[in-house]
Scaffold this motif. Sequence first.
Motif, PDB file in Angstrom:
ATOM      1  N   UNK A  56       0.838  -1.215   0.000  1.00 31.54           N
ATOM      2  CA  UNK A  56       0.000   0.000   0.000  1.00 31.54           C
ATOM      3  C   UNK A  56       0.870   1.261   0.000  1.00 31.54           C
ATOM      4  N   UNK A  57       1.979   1.201   0.732  1.00 32.98           N
ATOM      5  CA  UNK A  57       2.865   2.369   0.818  1.00 32.98           C
ATOM      6  C   UNK A  57       3.626   2.550  -0.491  1.00 32.98           C
ATOM      7  N   UNK A  58       4.195   1.467  -0.972  1.00 30.50           N
ATOM      8  CA  UNK A  58       5.064   1.567  -2.150  1.00 30.50           C
ATOM      9  C   UNK A  58       4.316   2.097  -3.363  1.00 30.50           C
ATOM     10  N   UNK A  59       3.028   1.785  -3.474  1.00 26.02           N
ATOM     11  CA  UNK A  59       2.305   2.205  -4.684  1.00 26.02           C
ATOM     12  C   UNK A  59       1.783   3.648  -4.593  1.00 26.02           C
ATOM     13  N   UNK A  60       1.855   4.250  -3.382  1.00 22.16           N
ATOM     14  CA  UNK A  60       1.256   5.587  -3.228  1.00 22.16           C
ATOM     15  C   UNK A  60       2.269   6.677  -2.897  1.00 22.16           C
ATOM     16  N   UNK A  61       3.524   6.290  -2.590  1.00 18.51           N
ATOM     17  CA  UNK A  61       4.485   7.265  -2.058  1.00 18.51           C
ATOM     18  C   UNK A  61       5.202   8.042  -3.173  1.00 18.51           C
ATOM     19  N   UNK A  62       5.284   9.358  -2.993  1.00 20.37           N
ATOM     20  CA  UNK A  62       6.181  10.184  -3.834  1.00 20.37           C
ATOM     21  C   UNK A  62       7.051  11.026  -2.920  1.00 20.37           C
ATOM     22  N   UNK A  63       8.236  11.352  -3.431  1.00 23.68           N
ATOM     23  CA  UNK A  63       9.165  12.201  -2.671  1.00 23.68           C
ATOM     24  C   UNK A  63       9.220  13.584  -3.311  1.00 23.68           C
ATOM     25  N   UNK A  64       9.209  14.608  -2.463  1.00 24.90           N
ATOM     26  CA  UNK A  64       9.296  15.981  -2.971  1.00 24.90           C
ATOM     27  C   UNK A  64      10.764  16.416  -3.014  1.00 24.90           C
ATOM     28  N   UNK A  65      11.090  17.419  -3.851  1.00 27.97           N
ATOM     29  CA  UNK A  65      12.484  17.873  -3.915  1.00 27.97           C
ATOM     30  C   UNK A  65      13.014  18.201  -2.519  1.00 27.97           C
ATOM     31  N   UNK A  66      14.225  17.794  -2.247  1.00 29.98           N
ATOM     32  CA  UNK A  66      14.854  18.078  -0.951  1.00 29.98           C
ATOM     33  C   UNK A  66      16.358  18.124  -1.155  1.00 29.98           C
ATOM     34  N   UNK A  67      16.926  19.329  -1.024  1.00 27.61           N
ATOM     35  CA  UNK A  67      18.385  19.461  -1.128  1.00 27.61           C
ATOM     36  C   UNK A  67      18.798  20.767  -0.461  1.00 27.61           C
ATOM     37  N   UNK A  68      20.087  20.883  -0.206  1.00 30.73           N
ATOM     38  CA  UNK A  68      20.646  21.971   0.594  1.00 30.73           C
ATOM     39  C   UNK A  68      20.194  23.356   0.125  1.00 30.73           C
ATOM     40  N   UNK A  69      20.168  23.576  -1.193  1.00 31.21           N
ATOM     41  CA  UNK A  69      19.882  24.908  -1.727  1.00 31.21           C
ATOM     42  C   UNK A  69      18.429  25.093  -2.135  1.00 31.21           C
ATOM     43  N   UNK A  70      17.521  24.354  -1.549  1.00 33.92           N
ATOM     44  CA  UNK A  70      16.112  24.407  -1.993  1.00 33.92           C
ATOM     45  C   UNK A  70      15.378  25.651  -1.489  1.00 33.92           C
ATOM     46  N   UNK A  71      15.957  26.339  -0.491  1.00 34.33           N
ATOM     47  CA  UNK A  71      15.235  27.413   0.197  1.00 34.33           C
ATOM     48  C   UNK A  71      14.536  28.408  -0.742  1.00 34.33           C
ATOM     49  N   UNK A  72      15.234  28.801  -1.830  1.00 36.38           N
ATOM     50  CA  UNK A  72      14.662  29.800  -2.743  1.00 36.38           C
ATOM     51  C   UNK A  72      13.524  29.224  -3.579  1.00 36.38           C
ATOM     52  N   UNK A 119      11.434  26.396  -2.575  1.00 36.82           N
ATOM     53  CA  UNK A 119      10.467  25.525  -1.903  1.00 36.82           C
ATOM     54  C   UNK A 119       9.048  26.088  -2.006  1.00 36.82           C
ATOM     55  N   UNK A 120       8.913  27.425  -2.024  1.00 41.82           N
ATOM     56  CA  UNK A 120       7.552  27.984  -2.102  1.00 41.82           C
ATOM     57  C   UNK A 120       6.906  27.613  -3.439  1.00 41.82           C
ATOM     58  N   UNK A 121       7.719  27.577  -4.501  1.00 41.40           N
ATOM     59  CA  UNK A 121       7.166  27.167  -5.798  1.00 41.40           C
ATOM     60  C   UNK A 121       6.739  25.699  -5.776  1.00 41.40           C
ATOM     61  N   UNK A 122       7.526  24.878  -5.103  1.00 40.19           N
ATOM     62  CA  UNK A 122       7.138  23.456  -5.003  1.00 40.19           C
ATOM     63  C   UNK A 122       5.813  23.355  -4.245  1.00 40.19           C
ATOM     64  N   UNK A 123       5.717  24.082  -3.131  1.00 38.83           N
ATOM     65  CA  UNK A 123       4.494  24.018  -2.313  1.00 38.83           C
ATOM     66  C   UNK A 123       3.278  24.488  -3.111  1.00 38.83           C
ATOM     67  N   UNK A 124       3.397  25.656  -3.745  1.00 34.63           N
ATOM     68  CA  UNK A 124       2.264  26.206  -4.512  1.00 34.63           C
ATOM     69  C   UNK A 124       1.840  25.221  -5.602  1.00 34.63           C
ATOM     70  N   UNK A 125       2.839  24.700  -6.310  1.00 34.16           N
ATOM     71  CA  UNK A 125       2.524  23.798  -7.427  1.00 34.16           C
ATOM     72  C   UNK A 125       1.851  22.535  -6.911  1.00 34.16           C
ATOM     73  N   UNK A 126       2.369  22.036  -5.832  1.00 32.89           N
ATOM     74  CA  UNK A 126       1.843  20.803  -5.246  1.00 32.89           C
ATOM     75  C   UNK A 126       0.368  20.991  -4.859  1.00 32.89           C
ATOM     76  N   UNK A 127       0.073  22.086  -4.189  1.00 28.21           N
ATOM     77  CA  UNK A 127      -1.317  22.335  -3.755  1.00 28.21           C
ATOM     78  C   UNK A 127      -2.224  22.513  -4.972  1.00 28.21           C
ATOM     79  N   UNK A 128      -1.726  23.237  -5.956  1.00 27.52           N
ATOM     80  CA  UNK A 128      -2.514  23.476  -7.170  1.00 27.52           C
ATOM     81  C   UNK A 128      -2.784  22.150  -7.902  1.00 27.52           C
ATOM     82  N   UNK A 129      -1.750  21.344  -8.029  1.00 25.19           N
ATOM     83  CA  UNK A 129      -1.902  20.067  -8.759  1.00 25.19           C
ATOM     84  C   UNK A 129      -2.885  19.153  -8.030  1.00 25.19           C
ATOM     85  N   UNK A 130      -2.761  19.069  -6.723  1.00 22.77           N
ATOM     86  CA  UNK A 130      -3.651  18.182  -5.953  1.00 22.77           C
ATOM     87  C   UNK A 130      -5.108  18.649  -6.099  1.00 22.77           C
TER      88      UNK A 130
END
Length: 411
Positions: A372-388, A390-401
């Motif tokens: 059940x976990x393996x078929x539903x899990x996705x990972x979001x971008x995560x790396x040292x320089x993501x700070x600038x 991350x808001x775009x990832x969040x906005x896009x994620x909410x919009x897409x969902x």
Amino acid sequence: MPQNSSVRVQLNRLSVEEQHAVAAPRNASIPFNRPSLVGRELNNIVEAIERGQLSGDGHFTAECNAIIARLAGSASALLTHSGTAALEMAAILCDLKPGDEVILPSFTFVSTANAVVLRGATPVFVDIDPATLNLNPARVAEAVTPRTRAIFAVHYAGFPADMDALADIASPRDLLLVEDAAQALGSTYKGRPAGSLGDMGAFSFHETKNILSGEGGALTLNTSDLVDRARIIREKGTNRSQFIDGLVDKYTWVDLGSSYLPGELIAAFLHGQLEQVGEITRRRRRLFDRYLEGLAILPARHGIGLPRWSPAVRGNGHMFYLLLRSAAQRSAFIAAMREEGIGTPFHYVPLHSSPGGQRFGRSAGAMEHTDRTAERLVRLPMFFDLEDEIERVLDTCLRVVTRLDRSGAAC
Ligand SMILES: Cc1ncc(COP(=O)(O)O)c(C=O)c1O
């Protein structure tokens, strides 16, 4: 002037910030992972060359070993060329042989199981606890047989498994407890660092990890009687380490082993990262918390799961994942995020259902939470320089969902 000297002179003239700018090209899309220089990596590489030793176990390897042992609260740490190599060394140190069994989660990377299979032993897959995505100790206890020799516990997403419960199963039966801490440098369990919680711990410094050297790893050893043999195994089965320490006047083949030692250039790069482990972990925890806060409405409004962990553990901000409602919704999500230029990969294909797992291992009990976990899990971008970004990832994620829900896409 030979070309390498001129490169060295040019590199040495650049400040750390300038070196980082040279090495980190930017583009508009946001990948799942983007490795960064964070400190003195390039200067260290030049220094390693100037020190005149490029093979392993030189100055930077020793420095890295010491830092990792301190971070992991371990008696000893040995740098390896990958997390996979550290797991293979652990399997040799467990003295696994054909007929032996090792209990491990099906929801893990192939290297956890391959290390066992390479010794001729059998990986026995058990289900995960859906609340932590780590080994479920109750399922582990049920899987123990007279052939069981060890438990390999994975700390998924950098959240340590329930090591006390696993030790309660292992200790009375004399089973070895190995931590696959590939993702967990800097994480703690009941205040104790990952890597110090079992007999041995395997870390990875693959470029997707918090601390990276492209490929790289380390094995921590928590009982002193394992250390000498581990050094022999890592040096092709020879006692070369004792020779280097001046304890024997020539070195020779004494035990099983392979080439698990990285060269000094890798160690030099890694040292630059390890020196910044505090800042790296702080940043990633901040990013993790921002994801958690920004996506807090997903469970109630969209039925999408967020990471959960036991109050006994503290993570290292290694990974942020979502559990979508179905495999079909996950595919639609990944495709929509890709169209927006954002990489959100899924993760493990359960080992019990893989061709290798079916050929080399066996399952103990049902695997409903793994599947059940393996078929539903996705990972979001995560790396040292993501700070600038991350808001775009969040906005896009909410919009897409929201868009997927409105369109009634595959739920
Ligand atoms: C749980 C786990 N174990 C082992 C490994 C293997 O580490 P490496 O890629 O350094 O060989 C990984 C790497 O992703 C991992 O996630």
